[in-house]
Design a protein around this motif. Structure first.
Motif, short mmCIF file in Angstrom:
data_model
loop_
_atom_site.label_atom_id
_atom_site.label_comp_id
_atom_site.label_asym_id
_atom_site.label_seq_id
_atom_site.Cartn_x
_atom_site.Cartn_y
_atom_site.Cartn_z
N UNK A 94 0.82 -1.21 0.00
CA UNK A 94 0.00 0.00 0.00
C UNK A 94 0.85 1.27 0.00
N UNK A 95 2.03 1.20 0.63
CA UNK A 95 2.90 2.38 0.68
C UNK A 95 3.51 2.71 -0.67
N UNK A 96 3.44 1.77 -1.61
CA UNK A 96 3.94 2.03 -2.96
C UNK A 96 2.80 2.07 -3.98
N UNK A 97 1.56 2.20 -3.48
CA UNK A 97 0.41 2.27 -4.37
C UNK A 97 0.24 3.68 -4.92
N UNK A 98 -0.68 3.84 -5.87
CA UNK A 98 -0.89 5.13 -6.53
C UNK A 98 -1.39 6.18 -5.53
N UNK A 99 -2.23 5.78 -4.61
CA UNK A 99 -2.77 6.71 -3.61
C UNK A 99 -2.24 6.30 -2.23
N UNK A 121 5.31 2.28 9.33
CA UNK A 121 6.71 2.51 8.98
C UNK A 121 6.97 2.53 7.47
N UNK A 122 6.41 1.61 6.69
CA UNK A 122 6.67 1.68 5.24
C UNK A 122 6.25 3.00 4.62
N UNK A 123 5.05 3.50 4.96
CA UNK A 123 4.60 4.77 4.39
C UNK A 123 5.41 5.94 4.93
N UNK A 124 5.82 5.86 6.19
CA UNK A 124 6.69 6.90 6.74
C UNK A 124 8.03 6.91 6.02
N UNK A 125 8.53 5.72 5.68
CA UNK A 125 9.77 5.62 4.94
C UNK A 125 9.67 6.27 3.56
N UNK A 126 8.55 6.03 2.88
CA UNK A 126 8.34 6.64 1.56
C UNK A 126 8.23 8.16 1.69
N UNK A 127 7.54 8.62 2.74
CA UNK A 127 7.38 10.06 2.96
C UNK A 127 8.73 10.74 3.21
N UNK A 128 9.59 10.08 3.99
CA UNK A 128 10.87 10.70 4.37
C UNK A 128 11.97 10.47 3.35
N UNK A 129 11.97 9.28 2.72
CA UNK A 129 13.10 8.92 1.86
C UNK A 129 12.76 8.87 0.38
N UNK A 130 11.48 8.91 0.05
CA UNK A 130 11.08 8.93 -1.36
C UNK A 130 11.49 7.67 -2.11
N UNK A 158 12.07 -1.17 0.05
CA UNK A 158 10.91 -1.86 0.61
C UNK A 158 10.69 -3.27 0.06
N UNK A 159 10.88 -3.51 -1.26
CA UNK A 159 10.72 -4.89 -1.74
C UNK A 159 11.67 -5.86 -1.07
N UNK A 160 12.90 -5.42 -0.77
CA UNK A 160 13.85 -6.29 -0.08
C UNK A 160 13.39 -6.57 1.35
N UNK A 161 12.88 -5.53 2.01
CA UNK A 161 12.35 -5.71 3.37
C UNK A 161 11.16 -6.67 3.34
N UNK A 162 10.29 -6.50 2.33
CA UNK A 162 9.12 -7.36 2.19
C UNK A 162 9.54 -8.82 2.05
N UNK A 163 10.52 -9.09 1.20
CA UNK A 163 10.97 -10.47 0.98
C UNK A 163 11.59 -11.05 2.24
#
Length: 211
Positions: free
Chosen positions: A25-30, A163-172, A179-184
């Motif tokens: 969800x943190x890498x989704x369009x919305x 945390x995933x969405x916070x990571x996208x917000x802070x680190x882009x 995130x895919x590596x963390x997911x795996x």
């Protein structure tokens, strides 16, 4: 000490499809709306299950002595142990599931309404999660601790989910790459972490039961 004792179970709550869904969800369009809706849905369901379990445990403990003369508090600890053992067995049984369900791939185009329902159902009523939340509520009731001691458990669970969405917000883009590596990694190893946390909580519960 009840608050400190139940906090580690937040890790069990998010290990598996829960955190993996959050990453998708943190890498989704919305992603902002989806991640917020997902966490909000999770907050409602986790809080609901913990409070209901706590109230039932409190009502039971006010009834005095229980089965075979054992105190009701001891019986509540036994209930917690049964739930924890179920969670441990279920986690071990599903350890070989190395691939996320196909529907997770559709989360990148999910709508906030769907994300809210997913958070509500997945965090509140996924078998391992409902067992964990019931264990927390029952444990606090057996320990004569206030239900507010569950707040730290709920908030920590929600923080990890966010945390995933916070990571996208802070680190882009850097977060989107990592995130895919963390997911795996979580998909392959989260069951080990969950089993370790459950084992610790089993020990704590046994100490209260026998002591």
């Amino acid at each position: 000490m009840s608050l400190v004792e139940v906090l580690p179970l937040a890790v069990v709550m998010i290990a598996g499809p829960q955190i993996i869904s959050s990453i998708f969800l943190s890498t989704s369009k919305r992603w902002r709306a989806n991640s917020t809706a997902y966490v909000f849905g999770a907050a409602l369901s986790i809080g609901l299950v913990v409070i209901v379990a706590y109230l039932l445990g409190n009502r039971l403990s006010s009834g005095g002595d229980g089965l075979l003369g054992a105190s009701t508090r001891q019986l509540l600890y036994v209930v917690v142990l049964v739930f924890l053992l179920y969670a441990a067995i279920d986690t071990y049984r599903k350890r070989t599931v190395s691939e996320p369900p196909e529907w997770m791939g559709e989360l990148t185009s999910a709508a906030p309404q769907f994300s809210f329902r997913l958070g509500f159902l997945l965090l509140g009523f996924f078998p391992t999660n409902i067992v964990t939340s019931v264990s927390v509520g029952t444990y606090l009731a057996a320990d004569d601790a206030p239900v507010t001691d569950a707040a730290g458990f709920v908030l920590l669970t929600l923080f990890i989910l966010a945390l995933p969405s916070l990571g996208v917000f802070l680190l882009g883009k850097r977060a989107e790459t990592a995130l895919p590596e963390v997911r795996d990694w979580m998909n392959d190893n989260s069951w080990i972490i969950s089993e370790a946390v459950i084992a610790i909580f089993v020990v704590l519960t046994l100490q209260n039961l026998l002591g």
